[in-house]
Scaffold this motif. Structure first.
Motif, PDB file in Angstrom:
ATOM      1  N   TYR A 215       0.867 -13.229 -12.693  1.00 38.88           N
ATOM      2  CA  TYR A 215       0.578 -12.790 -11.262  1.00 38.88           C
ATOM      3  C   TYR A 215       0.925 -11.333 -10.967  1.00 38.88           C
ATOM      4  O   TYR A 215       0.105 -10.466 -10.596  1.00 38.88           O
ATOM      5  N   LEU A 216       2.076 -10.965 -11.396  1.00 39.26           N
ATOM      6  CA  LEU A 216       2.391  -9.690 -11.169  1.00 39.26           C
ATOM      7  C   LEU A 216       1.609  -8.730 -11.931  1.00 39.26           C
ATOM      8  O   LEU A 216       1.357  -7.477 -11.397  1.00 39.26           O
ATOM      9  N   ALA A 217       1.153  -8.857 -13.038  1.00 43.55           N
ATOM     10  CA  ALA A 217       0.264  -8.092 -13.902  1.00 43.55           C
ATOM     11  C   ALA A 217      -1.110  -7.915 -13.509  1.00 43.55           C
ATOM     12  O   ALA A 217      -1.854  -7.179 -13.522  1.00 43.55           O
ATOM     13  N   SER A 218      -1.755  -9.153 -12.559  1.00 48.62           N
ATOM     14  CA  SER A 218      -3.082  -9.097 -12.418  1.00 48.62           C
ATOM     15  C   SER A 218      -3.315  -9.038 -10.874  1.00 48.62           C
ATOM     16  O   SER A 218      -4.370  -8.607 -10.466  1.00 48.62           O
ATOM     17  N   ALA A 219      -2.283  -9.358 -10.036  1.00 52.59           N
ATOM     18  CA  ALA A 219      -2.516  -9.335  -8.683  1.00 52.59           C
ATOM     19  C   ALA A 219      -2.912  -7.809  -8.061  1.00 52.59           C
ATOM     20  O   ALA A 219      -2.039  -6.699  -8.542  1.00 52.59           O
ATOM     21  N   ARG A 220      -3.729  -7.622  -7.186  1.00 50.84           N
ATOM     22  CA  ARG A 220      -3.969  -6.206  -6.622  1.00 50.84           C
ATOM     23  C   ARG A 220      -2.824  -5.763  -5.871  1.00 50.84           C
ATOM     24  O   ARG A 220      -2.464  -4.428  -5.845  1.00 50.84           O
ATOM     25  N   LEU A 221      -2.186  -6.442  -4.973  1.00 53.05           N
ATOM     26  CA  LEU A 221      -1.232  -6.015  -4.148  1.00 53.05           C
ATOM     27  C   LEU A 221      -0.256  -5.321  -4.380  1.00 53.05           C
ATOM     28  O   LEU A 221       0.103  -4.278  -4.323  1.00 53.05           O
ATOM     29  N   PRO A 222       0.521  -5.996  -5.517  1.00 52.99           N
ATOM     30  CA  PRO A 222       1.549  -5.336  -6.183  1.00 52.99           C
ATOM     31  C   PRO A 222       1.443  -3.982  -6.945  1.00 52.99           C
ATOM     32  O   PRO A 222       2.161  -3.064  -6.706  1.00 52.99           O
ATOM     33  N   ARG A 223       0.288  -4.064  -7.442  1.00 57.43           N
ATOM     34  CA  ARG A 223      -0.201  -2.808  -8.238  1.00 57.43           C
ATOM     35  C   ARG A 223      -0.439  -1.474  -7.037  1.00 57.43           C
ATOM     36  O   ARG A 223      -0.177  -0.642  -7.413  1.00 57.43           O
ATOM     37  N   LEU A 224      -0.823  -2.046  -5.917  1.00 48.96           N
ATOM     38  CA  LEU A 224      -1.051  -0.871  -5.073  1.00 48.96           C
ATOM     39  C   LEU A 224       0.018  -0.395  -4.201  1.00 48.96           C
ATOM     40  O   LEU A 224       0.329   0.727  -4.104  1.00 48.96           O
ATOM     41  N   LEU A 225       1.146  -1.214  -4.032  1.00 50.72           N
ATOM     42  CA  LEU A 225       2.338  -0.825  -3.580  1.00 50.72           C
ATOM     43  C   LEU A 225       3.438  -0.409  -4.309  1.00 50.72           C
ATOM     44  O   LEU A 225       4.147   0.718  -3.958  1.00 50.72           O
ATOM     45  N   GLN A 226       3.224  -0.441  -5.712  1.00 52.42           N
ATOM     46  CA  GLN A 226       4.469  -0.065  -6.372  1.00 52.42           C
ATOM     47  C   GLN A 226       4.666   1.435  -6.452  1.00 52.42           C
ATOM     48  O   GLN A 226       5.645   2.079  -6.491  1.00 52.42           O
ATOM     49  N   PRO A 227       3.484   2.403  -6.500  1.00 51.80           N
ATOM     50  CA  PRO A 227       3.754   3.955  -6.549  1.00 51.80           C
ATOM     51  C   PRO A 227       4.357   4.328  -5.251  1.00 51.80           C
ATOM     52  O   PRO A 227       5.452   5.202  -5.081  1.00 51.80           O
ATOM     53  N   THR A 228       4.222   3.611  -3.992  1.00 50.03           N
ATOM     54  CA  THR A 228       4.571   3.908  -2.735  1.00 50.03           C
ATOM     55  C   THR A 228       6.252   3.582  -2.747  1.00 50.03           C
ATOM     56  O   THR A 228       7.171   4.477  -2.189  1.00 50.03           O
ATOM     57  N   LEU A 229       6.659   2.514  -3.232  1.00 48.57           N
ATOM     58  CA  LEU A 229       7.891   1.857  -3.087  1.00 48.57           C
ATOM     59  C   LEU A 229       8.875   2.816  -3.974  1.00 48.57           C
ATOM     60  O   LEU A 229      10.042   3.334  -3.832  1.00 48.57           O
ATOM     61  N   ASN A 230       8.214   3.293  -5.363  1.00 48.23           N
ATOM     62  CA  ASN A 230       8.835   4.101  -6.326  1.00 48.23           C
ATOM     63  C   ASN A 230       9.164   5.473  -5.416  1.00 48.23           C
ATOM     64  O   ASN A 230      10.231   6.159  -5.582  1.00 48.23           O
ATOM     65  N   ARG A 231       8.183   6.018  -4.808  1.00 51.13           N
ATOM     66  CA  ARG A 231       8.381   7.251  -4.133  1.00 51.13           C
ATOM     67  C   ARG A 231       9.318   7.282  -3.066  1.00 51.13           C
ATOM     68  O   ARG A 231      10.269   8.233  -2.791  1.00 51.13           O
ATOM     69  N   LEU A 232       9.258   6.019  -2.155  1.00 46.70           N
ATOM     70  CA  LEU A 232      10.516   6.077  -1.097  1.00 46.70           C
ATOM     71  C   LEU A 232      12.018   6.040  -1.722  1.00 46.70           C
ATOM     72  O   LEU A 232      12.558   6.631  -1.178  1.00 46.70           O
ATOM     73  N   ALA A 233      11.963   5.272  -2.780  1.00 46.78           N
ATOM     74  CA  ALA A 233      13.225   5.278  -3.390  1.00 46.78           C
ATOM     75  C   ALA A 233      13.968   6.407  -4.008  1.00 46.78           C
ATOM     76  O   ALA A 233      14.789   6.846  -3.784  1.00 46.78           O
ATOM     77  N   ALA A 234      12.881   7.386  -4.510  1.00 45.50           N
ATOM     78  CA  ALA A 234      13.216   8.549  -4.994  1.00 45.50           C
ATOM     79  C   ALA A 234      13.593   9.565  -3.921  1.00 45.50           C
ATOM     80  O   ALA A 234      14.448  10.484  -3.981  1.00 45.50           O
ATOM     81  N   GLN A 235      12.868   9.568  -2.557  1.00 45.19           N
ATOM     82  CA  GLN A 235      13.047  10.283  -1.556  1.00 45.19           C
ATOM     83  C   GLN A 235      14.467   9.869  -0.886  1.00 45.19           C
ATOM     84  O   GLN A 235      15.193  10.814  -0.296  1.00 45.19           O
ATOM     85  N   THR A 236      14.989   8.677  -1.030  1.00 42.29           N
ATOM     86  CA  THR A 236      16.140   8.352  -0.126  1.00 42.29           C
ATOM     87  C   THR A 236      17.275   7.671  -0.995  1.00 42.29           C
ATOM     88  O   THR A 236      18.183   7.491  -0.430  1.00 42.29           O
ATOM     89  N   ARG A 237      17.059   7.396  -2.124  1.00 45.43           N
ATOM     90  CA  ARG A 237      17.888   6.587  -2.931  1.00 45.43           C
ATOM     91  C   ARG A 237      18.538   5.453  -2.259  1.00 45.43           C
ATOM     92  O   ARG A 237      19.385   4.725  -2.786  1.00 45.43           O
ATOM     93  N   GLU A 238      17.453   4.346  -1.634  1.00 42.49           N
ATOM     94  CA  GLU A 238      17.730   3.457  -1.132  1.00 42.49           C
ATOM     95  C   GLU A 238      16.687   2.567  -2.003  1.00 42.49           C
ATOM     96  O   GLU A 238      15.886   2.777  -2.769  1.00 42.49           O
TER      97      GLU A 238
END
Length: 260
Positions: A83-106
Motif C-alpha cells: 500500500y505505502l509503495a503504490s498508493a498515491r496519497l503517501p507519495r504526494l505527502l512525504q516531501p512536504t512532511l520531510n520539509r516541515l520536519a527539517a524547518q522545525t525539528r518537530e
C-alpha cells in the motif's frame, strides 16, 4: 476518508475469506498472542472455526505459533508495504512532511480515517534533534479517532447527521485522565473543530503528547486526510502555536490542495 463499503450480492460474498480476515484483525497492540478461544471471542466465531483459520494462516506464513498461541509474522507487512509503495496519497505527502520536519525539528504525520481509528499513511523522516516522538507514531499505526487531533479533524469533516449517528450511544474509551469521554462534551469539541478548522489534543491519547492538526482538502473541498504536528506543550502554547506552527500547517495544506 472513510468510504462506506459498496453493496455486494450474497452470491459474490466469500464468507470464508471474511472470517479469515476477521481472525487476522483480532491481533493488535493489546493482544499480540492469541489462542483459539481468544481468537474466537475476538472474531465472533466458534472455537473450532477460529482454530481452522489460525492453522491455515500459520500454514500460509501469516502467523507464527508455538502450538497453542499464535502471533503475527513479518509476512503480514507485505500488505502495508504494498500500500505505502503504490498508493498515491503517501507519495504526494512525504516531501512536504520531510520539509516541515527539517524547518522545525518537530514530528509531522498525515492520517486517514478507518472506522473508529485513524491510520498514519505518511510521516516525516527522522531529523536530528526532533523534540518529541510519541510512542506508536509509525507508518501504518492505528490510533483512536476520538482522542487524537487528526481524528477530530476527520470527524468534524463528516456531515452533521452522519457524525450524530456515529456518536449516538457510543462509549468513548478513556485513555488518559484528560481524554474527553462525555458525549455532550465531545460533541462540543467537534463543533469547535468545525468552527476553528483545526484541532488541538493535549494528552488525551498519551500523557506528555500534544498535537495540532488541520484538514487536507482537495480542490472540491473534500477532506481527504489530516495533517498534524506532535510537539511539546511549550511549542503548542497558544501564542507560540499561532506564530510558529499553525501557519506552517496551513501553508502546507494550501500547497497540497491542487495535488489531492
Amino acid at each position: 476518508m472513510d468510504a462506506e463499503p459498496k453493496p455486494i450480492a450474497k452470491a459474490d460474498f466469500i464468507e470464508g475469506m471474511a472470517k479469515g480476515l476477521a481472525v487476522l484483525e483480532s491481533f493488535d497492540t493489546e493482544r499480540q498472542r492469541l489462542n483459539a478461544t481468544q481468537a474466537a471471542d475476538r472474531a465472533g466465531l466458534t472455537r473450532a472455526a477460529a482454530r481452522r483459520h489460525l492453522l491455515t494462516l500459520a500454514h500460509l506464513g501469516y502467523l507464527d505459533t508455538d502450538g497453542s498461541h499464535y502471533w503475527l509474522s513479518p509476512k503480514v507487512l507485505r500488505f502495508s508495504g504494498s500500500y505505502l509503495a503504490s498508493a498515491r496519497l503517501p507519495r504526494l505527502l512525504q516531501p512536504t512532511l520531510n520539509r516541515l520536519a527539517a524547518q522545525t525539528r518537530e514530528s509531522f504525520s498525515a492520517v486517514v480515517r478507518d472506522g473508529d481509528e485513524v491510520v498514519i499513511v505518511a510521516r516525516s523522516a527522522s531529523v536530528g534533534g526532533q523534540r518529541l516522538m510519541a510512542y506508536g507514531l509509525h507508518l501504518g499505526a492505528r490510533l483512536p479517532v476520538h482522542a487524537t487531533s487528526t481524528g477530530r479533524v476527520l470527524l468534524a469533516a463528516m456531515p452533521r447527521a452522519e457524525f450524530s449517528a456515529w456518536l449516538k450511544g457510543r462509549e468513548l474509551p478513556r485513555l488518559t485522565p484528560r481524554t474527553v469521554v462525555d458525549g455532550k462534551a465531545f460533541r462540543t469539541a467537534i463543533d469547535r473543530v468545525r468552527s476553528d478548522d483545526l484541532a488541538l489534543a493535549s494528552e488525551e491519547h498519551e500523557l506528555g503528547v500534544h498535537a495540532l492538526a488541520v484538514p487536507l482538502r482537495n480542490m472540491r473541498g473534500q477532506t481527504v486526510a489530516a495533517l498534524n504536528v506532535v510537539a511539546s506543550p511549550q511549542r503548542l502554547a497558544p501564542e507560540v502555536m499561532q506564530q510558529d506552527l499553525l501557519p506552517l500547517l496551513l501553508d502546507a495544506a494550501r500547497e497540497l490542495r491542487p495535488l489531492l
